[in-house]
Design an enzyme around this catalytic site. Structure first.
Site, PDB file in Angstrom:
ATOM      1  N   PRO A   1      -2.407  -3.804  24.333  1.00 30.92           N
ATOM      2  CG  PRO A   1      -1.932  -3.041  22.421  1.00 30.92           C
ATOM      3  CD  PRO A   1      -1.540  -2.673  23.879  1.00 30.92           C
ATOM      4  N   PRO A   2      -3.403  -7.303  23.513  1.00 32.76           N
ATOM      5  CG  PRO A   2      -5.018  -8.491  23.042  1.00 32.76           C
ATOM      6  CD  PRO A   2      -4.511  -7.261  22.528  1.00 32.76           C
TER       7      PRO A   2
ATOM      8  CE  LYS B   1      -2.833  -6.634  28.983  1.00 29.89           C
ATOM      9  NZ  LYS B   1      -2.277  -6.814  27.667  1.00 29.89           N
TER      10      LYS B   1
ATOM     11  CG  HIS C   1      -4.641  -9.048  -7.755  1.00 27.83           C
ATOM     12  ND1 HIS C   1      -5.933  -8.466  -7.906  1.00 27.83           N
ATOM     13  CD2 HIS C   1      -4.511  -8.855  -6.482  1.00 27.83           C
ATOM     14  CE1 HIS C   1      -6.385  -7.986  -6.790  1.00 27.83           C
ATOM     15  NE2 HIS C   1      -5.215  -8.220  -5.943  1.00 27.83           N
ATOM     16  CD  GLU C   2      -0.828 -10.417  -4.766  1.00 26.72           C
ATOM     17  OE1 GLU C   2      -0.424  -9.439  -4.153  1.00 26.72           O
ATOM     18  OE2 GLU C   2      -1.930 -10.987  -4.468  1.00 26.72           O
TER      19      GLU C   2
ATOM     20  CG  ASP D   1      -6.992  -5.786  -2.607  1.00 22.69           C
ATOM     21  OD1 ASP D   1      -6.298  -6.161  -1.335  1.00 22.69           O
ATOM     22  OD2 ASP D   1      -6.834  -6.266  -3.756  1.00 22.69           O
TER      23      ASP D   1
END
Length: 681
Positions: free
Chosen positions: A254-255, A259, A475-476, A551
Site C-alpha cells: 500500500p502507499p 517501498k 447520535h454519538e 453509517d
C-alpha cells in the site's frame, strides 16, 4: 570543510554525469563555445543594421520650390543632389543663412541673421526641396548657367535592403523562436538529438547515504534486498552452488509503507552503480520515445554492470495489454513490449538487476510478473504494533519527548497507520508542541496530532443550533452505548461532538489488538455499533437525519461483503459471488457477465436487508435496555463536548473503566467505518 566537501561533491557529480552520458561533458563545453560565437555574430549583425538606418532623415531645412528657384537665380546654390523628386543642396559660404521664405527673411532681426551667418562661415547651409510633378524644363539650364554642381542618386537607393529585411522579418522571427525553444530543450535534456535518451538519474555515492538502519518495520523486505546486495558484492558465494541472481525484484504494498525508502537504502548500501527513474519518465508526446528510452536505459546499465535499475510506479507503463477501451496499439504498450524484451529477451544482460515498486500489482501485465523478469515479489505491508514502535523510534531520534510519552503505548494506539502516517503523526505533534512553546513533545501533543490526522482540523467557525446539537449528542452516545454493551465490539476510546474535518462528531473505538481475521460474531456486533446512531435518533426523537448517511453506506458495504464475498449467509450459501469485479480496470471486466442469476441477486439483496435490519433491531434493544446510560452520556457530551473511554464506561455501566481501553489503540479504519462518525450533508 563544508565548502570543500560541497565542491568535491559537485565535481564528482559532473564526472559521473559526463561518463554516464557518453561524453556529454565535452558536448556541453562545445555548446558553450558555440553559444559565445552566436552571441558575437548577433551583436555584430545588430550593429551593422543600426548603421544602415538613416536615423536623421535628409539633412538641412526644407524650403519651398519657389525659394529654391530664387536661390538659383541669385547664384547662392553651390551644389545639389537629385534623388527622384527630392533635391538636397548646399548654399555657398557667403550665403549661409537661407530663410524659409522671403517674408521670413525680411522679418528676422539683425541679431538672428548675424548669428546664422557666423555659424555658417565654415560650412555652407544645407537645404531640402522637392521637384514639382509637372516638371520644370528650364531648371537644368539655369543650374548650368549658375555653375551649380549637379549630382544624381538612383531613386530607392538604401530602401531595397530595408524592404527585404521587413519582408523576411516574420520568417526570421519564426526561426529565432524555434532556435530559442530548441536551445531551451537542450538545456533541460530534451533536445531533438537526445529526446530518446534515458532520463535515469545515477545515485551519487559520494553524498549522504541512506542505510537499512534508517528503515524500520519491514524486516522481511530488508532481508530480501540485503541478499540481493550480497550477491552483487560477492557473486562467487552463490555461483559456486549454481545460484543465479534474480533478474528483477518487485516491491508491492500500500502507499506509504516504505517501498521507495527501501530502494533508497538499497542504493546507499550497494557498492554498485544505481540508476533510478519513474515509469512516467519513459513516456513522451512523440511516438516511439518510450521504447527508445528503455533501450538507452539498458544500454547504459550494461556498460556499468553490475548495477541496479530502480523503476518507481511501475504500473504507469506496466499495465495489462489489450485491456484499454481504445484498442491495444498505443505508445504505452510499445514501451512495455520493449521493457519485456530487455528484461528477458533474445539477448542476455548479466549483471543488471531491475528493482521496481508499485501499489497496484493487480493491473500489471502477466508477462511482466513471470519468473525470469520479476523473479521475486516482496510484499511491504502495513506495519504491525512492534514494527510501528520501531518506526516511531526512528522518527523521534531528533525529537525531545516528554516524560509522559510511552512509545510502545503510542504504537499500540495507531493500528492501520503506515510508515508515512507515523512520520506525519510525529511531525504534527512536534508542530503542535512548538505552537504552544513547549520544551518537549508530550503525550497531549501526540493525542491532538492523532485526532488531527484521523479526523481533520477542528472547525471553529461552525455553530450548531440547540436542537441539532442535542441530536448530535444522542447520535454519538448511541454508538458509544452499543459499543460498550455488546460483547464482541471494540472498546470505546473517545466520544466527541466537536466538528472536525467532514465529520460532525466521532466515536473512536479501541481494538485490543491488530485484527487480520474477522469472525461473524464480531462483524454482527460491529454492524450494530454502526447503526447505533440511527437507532438512537429513532428512539429519542422518532425521526431520521442526514447525519447517518456515512453509517448507512458502511453498513451496506459490510453486509454485502458478508453475503457476497465471505459466505456468512445461510440462505445464499458458502459461495463468493463476483467479488473480484469490485475494481474494474479500464474496460477489462466491463464485458464480463455477472456470475449469478437474477433470482440469486434478489436473494443477496434480501439477505443484506435482513442482516442490516437485524443489526438495527439489536442496537435499538440495547439502547432501550440502557436508556439511563444513554441519557447520562448525551448530557455529558452536551456539557463537555468530549468524553474519554473510561468515563463512557462509567456513565453507561457504572464501572470504573480502569481497563486497557485508554492504553490500547484506535484503529484508523474503525474510525472511518465503525466509529459512527456523524457526517455533514
Amino acid at each position: 570543510m563544508a565548502e570543500s566537501s560541497d565542491q568535491k561533491k559537485s565535481s564528482k557529480k559532473g564526472d559521473s554525469s559526463g561518463s554516464g552520458g557518453g561524453g556529454l561533458g565535452g558536448f556541453g563545453q562545445g555548446m558553450q563555445s558555440w553559444s559565445l560565437i552566436w552571441r558575437i555574430l548577433f551583436v555584430a549583425a545588430l550593429i551593422w543594421l543600426l548603421l544602415q538606418i538613416p536615423w536623421g532623415g535628409p539633412e538641412g531645412r526644407t524650403i519651398s520650390y519657389t525659394q529654391f528657384k530664387r536661390y538659383v537665380e541669385q547664384g547662392r546654390v553651390a551644389e545639389i543632389t537629385v534623388q527622384g523628386e527630392q533635391v538636397t543642396g548646399r548654399l555657398k559660404n557667403s550665403w549661409s543663412s537661407p530663410p524659409a521664405s522671403s517674408e521670413g527673411s525680411q522679418s528676422q532681426g539683425g541679431s538672428g541673421a548675424s548669428s546664422s551667418t557666423a555659424q555658417a562661415q565654415s560650412q555652407g547651409a544645407q537645404f531640402v526641396t522637392y521637384l514639382p510633378t509637372f516638371g520644370d524644363d528650364d531648371l537644368l539650364q539655369e543650374l548650368r548657367d549658375q555653375g551649380v554642381e549637379i549630382k544624381t542618386r538612383p531613386k530607392g537607393e538604401g530602401e531595397n535592403l530595408w524592404m527585404i529585411i521587413f519582408t523576411l522579418m516574420p520568417f526570421i522571427f519564426l526561426i529565432a523562436l524555434g532556435f530559442f525553444f530548441m536551445r531551451r530543450m537542450q538545456s533541460q535534456g530534451q533536445g531533438i538529438f537526445n529526446i530518446g535518451k534515458s532520463r535515469a538519474k545515477s545515485y551519487d555515492r559520494s553524498g549522504k547515504r541512506t542505510s537499512f538502519e534508517e528503515v524500520a518495520g519491514c524486516e522481511g523486505a530488508k532481508q530480501e534486498l540485503q541478499e540481493l546486495i550480497a550477491f552483487l558484492k560477492d557473486p562467487q558465494r552463490f555461483r559456486r552452488l549454481g545460484g543465479k541472481p534474480p533478474t528483477g525484484v518487485l516491491l508491492v504494498g500500500p502507499p506509504g509503507t516504505g517501498k521507495t525508502l527501501l530502494a533508497r537504502a538499497t542504493a546507499g548500501e550497494a557498492d554498485v552503480p544505481f540508476f533510478s527513474l519513474t515509469g512516467s519518465d519513459f513516456m513522451e508526446m512523440f511516438v516511439g520515445v518510450g521504447a527508445s528510452r528503455v533501450r538507452d536505459l539498458f544500454d547504459q546499465a550494461r556498460k556499468n554492470a553490475p548495477c541496479i535499475v530502480f523503476i518507481d510506479e511501475l504500473d504507469s507503463i506496466g499495465r495489462r495489454r489489450g485491456a484499454g477501451l481504445g484498442g491495444g496499439h498505443d505508445e504505452r504498450e510499445q514501451t512495455l513490449n520493449q521493457l519485456l524484451s530487455e528484461m528477458d529477451g533474445f539477448e542476455s544482460h548479466h549483471g543488471v538487476i531491475v528493482l521496481a515498486a508499485t501499489n497496484r500489482p493487480d493491473i500489471l501485465d502477466r508477462a511482466l510478473l513471470r519468473p525470469g523478469r520479476f523473479d521475486r515479489h516482496v510484499t511491504v505491508d502495513m506495519p504491525t504494533a512492534k514494527a510501528r514502535e520501531a518506526i516511531i523510534r526512528v522518527h523521534t531520534r531528533q525529537t525531545p519527548l516528554g516524560d509522559d510519552v510511552d512509545i510502545q503505548e503510542l504504537a499500540r494506539a495507531t493500528p492501520g497507520f503506515s510508515g508515512a502516517d507515523l512520520e506525519n503523526l510525529v511531525n504534527e505533534a512536534a508542530l503542535l508542541a512548538g505552537r504552544e512553546d513547549k520544551n518537549a513533545v508530550d503525550r497531549d501533543s501526540f493525542e491532538q496530532a492523532r485526532d488531527k490526522v484521523l479526523m481533520g482540523l477542528r472547525r471553529e467557525g461552525l455553530t450548531l443550533g440547540k436542537r441539532e446539537r442535542r441530536i448530535l449528542a444522542y447520535h454519538e452516545a448511541g454508538h458509544a452505548v452499543v459499543a460498550a454493551k455488546l460483547p464482541n465490539a471494540d472498546p470505546v476510546h473517545k466520544v466527541t461532538i466537536i466538528p472536525r474535518g467532514r465529520a460532525m462528531g466521532v466515536t473512536q473505538q479501541l481494538p485490543t489488538e491488530d485484527k487480520y481475521l474477522y469472525d461473524k460474531e464480531y462483524l454482527v456486533d460491529r454492524l450494530a455499533v454502526i447503526l447505533g446512531g440511527r437507532a438512537s435518533e429513532r428512539l429519542i426523537f422518532d425521526t431520521s437525519t442526514s447525519g447517518a448517511a456515512d453509517d448507512l453506506q458502511q453498513a451496506a458495504r459490510m453486509a454485502r461483503k458478508m453475503v457476497v464475498e465471505w459466505g456468512m449467509s445461510e440462505r445464499v450459501g458458502q459461495l463468493a459471488w463476483g467479488g473480484e469485479q469490485e475494481e474494474v480496470f479500464l474496460g477489462h471486466d466491463l464485458t464480463q457477465r455477472r456470475h449469478y442469476s437474477e433470482s440469486t441477486a434478489d436473494e443477496i439483496d434480501d439477505e443484506m436487508k435482513k442482516i442490516v435490519a437485524s443489526a438495527f433491531q439489536r442496537a435499538t434493544n440495547t439502547l432501550k435496555e440502557n436508556r439511563s446510560g444513554l441519557d447520562n452520556l448525551a448530557n455529558r457530551l452536551l456539557e463537555r463536548e468530549e468524553v474519554d473511554g473510561k468515563e463512557v464506561l462509567k456513565l453507561v455501566t457504572g464501572e470504573n473503566g480502569d481497563s486497557d481501553a485508554d492504553s490500547e489503540s484506535v484503529d484508523k479504519a474503525s474510525v472511518g467505518e465503525s466509529s459512527g462518525g456523524d457526517s455533514e450533508e
